[in-house]
Scaffold this motif. Sequence first.
Motif, short mmCIF file in Angstrom:
data_model
loop_
_atom_site.label_atom_id
_atom_site.label_comp_id
_atom_site.label_asym_id
_atom_site.label_seq_id
_atom_site.Cartn_x
_atom_site.Cartn_y
_atom_site.Cartn_z
N ILE A 256 6.02 -7.77 -11.84
CA ILE A 256 6.06 -6.69 -10.85
C ILE A 256 4.80 -5.83 -10.76
O ILE A 256 4.63 -5.11 -9.78
N LYS A 257 3.91 -5.92 -11.72
CA LYS A 257 2.74 -5.04 -11.73
C LYS A 257 1.80 -5.25 -10.55
O LYS A 257 1.11 -4.33 -10.13
N ASN A 258 1.76 -6.45 -9.98
CA ASN A 258 0.83 -6.74 -8.89
C ASN A 258 1.42 -6.51 -7.50
O ASN A 258 0.73 -6.76 -6.50
N SER B 103 2.00 -4.77 -4.23
CA SER B 103 1.19 -3.76 -3.55
C SER B 103 2.02 -2.56 -3.18
O SER B 103 3.16 -2.70 -2.74
N ASP B 104 1.45 -1.38 -3.32
CA ASP B 104 2.10 -0.17 -2.84
C ASP B 104 2.01 -0.19 -1.32
O ASP B 104 0.97 -0.54 -0.76
N PRO B 105 3.09 0.17 -0.61
CA PRO B 105 3.05 0.10 0.86
C PRO B 105 2.13 1.14 1.50
O PRO B 105 1.74 0.98 2.66
N GLU B 106 1.73 2.18 0.77
CA GLU B 106 0.87 3.22 1.35
C GLU B 106 -0.55 3.22 0.81
O GLU B 106 -1.44 3.80 1.41
N HIS B 107 -0.77 2.61 -0.33
CA HIS B 107 -2.09 2.61 -0.97
C HIS B 107 -2.59 1.18 -1.09
O HIS B 107 -1.80 0.25 -1.19
N PRO B 108 -3.89 0.98 -1.12
CA PRO B 108 -4.44 -0.38 -1.28
C PRO B 108 -4.48 -0.81 -2.74
O PRO B 108 -5.35 -1.57 -3.14
N LEU B 109 -3.54 -0.31 -3.54
CA LEU B 109 -3.50 -0.61 -4.97
C LEU B 109 -2.13 -1.15 -5.34
O LEU B 109 -1.16 -1.04 -4.57
N SER B 110 -2.03 -1.72 -6.54
CA SER B 110 -0.75 -2.29 -6.99
C SER B 110 0.11 -1.22 -7.65
O SER B 110 -0.38 -0.15 -8.05
N LEU B 111 1.39 -1.54 -7.82
CA LEU B 111 2.31 -0.62 -8.49
C LEU B 111 1.90 -0.39 -9.94
O LEU B 111 2.09 0.69 -10.49
N GLY B 112 1.33 -1.39 -10.59
CA GLY B 112 0.83 -1.23 -11.95
C GLY B 112 -0.37 -0.31 -12.01
O GLY B 112 -0.46 0.57 -12.87
#
Length: 192
Positions: free
Chosen positions: A70-72, A74-83
């Motif tokens: 799950i760490k990879n 993507s956050d729906p609002e940011h260009p980064l992953s949840l991790g």
Amino acid sequence: MAEVQNSNPTILSAADLPTRSRSSEKKQGDHELGIFAAVPQSTDFLSSDSEGDEDLLEEPIDEQEIYDLIKNISDPEHPLSLGELAVVSLPDISIQPTLPTVPNSPLQTVTVLITPTITHCSLATVIGLGVRVRLEQSLPPRFRVDVRIKEGTHSTGDEVNKQLGDKERVAAALENGALMQVIAKMMETCQC
């Protein structure tokens, strides 16, 4: 209870995230076997002569493997992953027996606590649903998935948890085409 304020947002380097990468464990003599590199070369364990064969075929799964799944996302609002955003973290993942009174039951419950980047995150439910979908698609059927907002990290955490824990609401959400497109976009960064 004092309200917990989340930093807006915490960003971790992908290189600093805890992982148990199979590729880094490869030895020079290993071939491109991936997850099968640790399987004994003998196939005697496939015979049905011994009673413990089912135990050999049931690979244990731990919290690190759940985190790696799950760490990879993507956050729906940011260009980064949840991790990278610390929305999911290894200490907030647990695996417990689903039926603790039945010692030999293979059923286990994976619990993932999510920490939204801000206390009023409008997409907390979508993020939780994305984590749930990823785990349900990736884990064997003997695992039950419980995704919740970490207590005190969201202004409407109880309502979000109620939605994420309601099977009918989750099923209805998964039938929503627009929502599934958002979740599919979140999953694009996940490795199979």
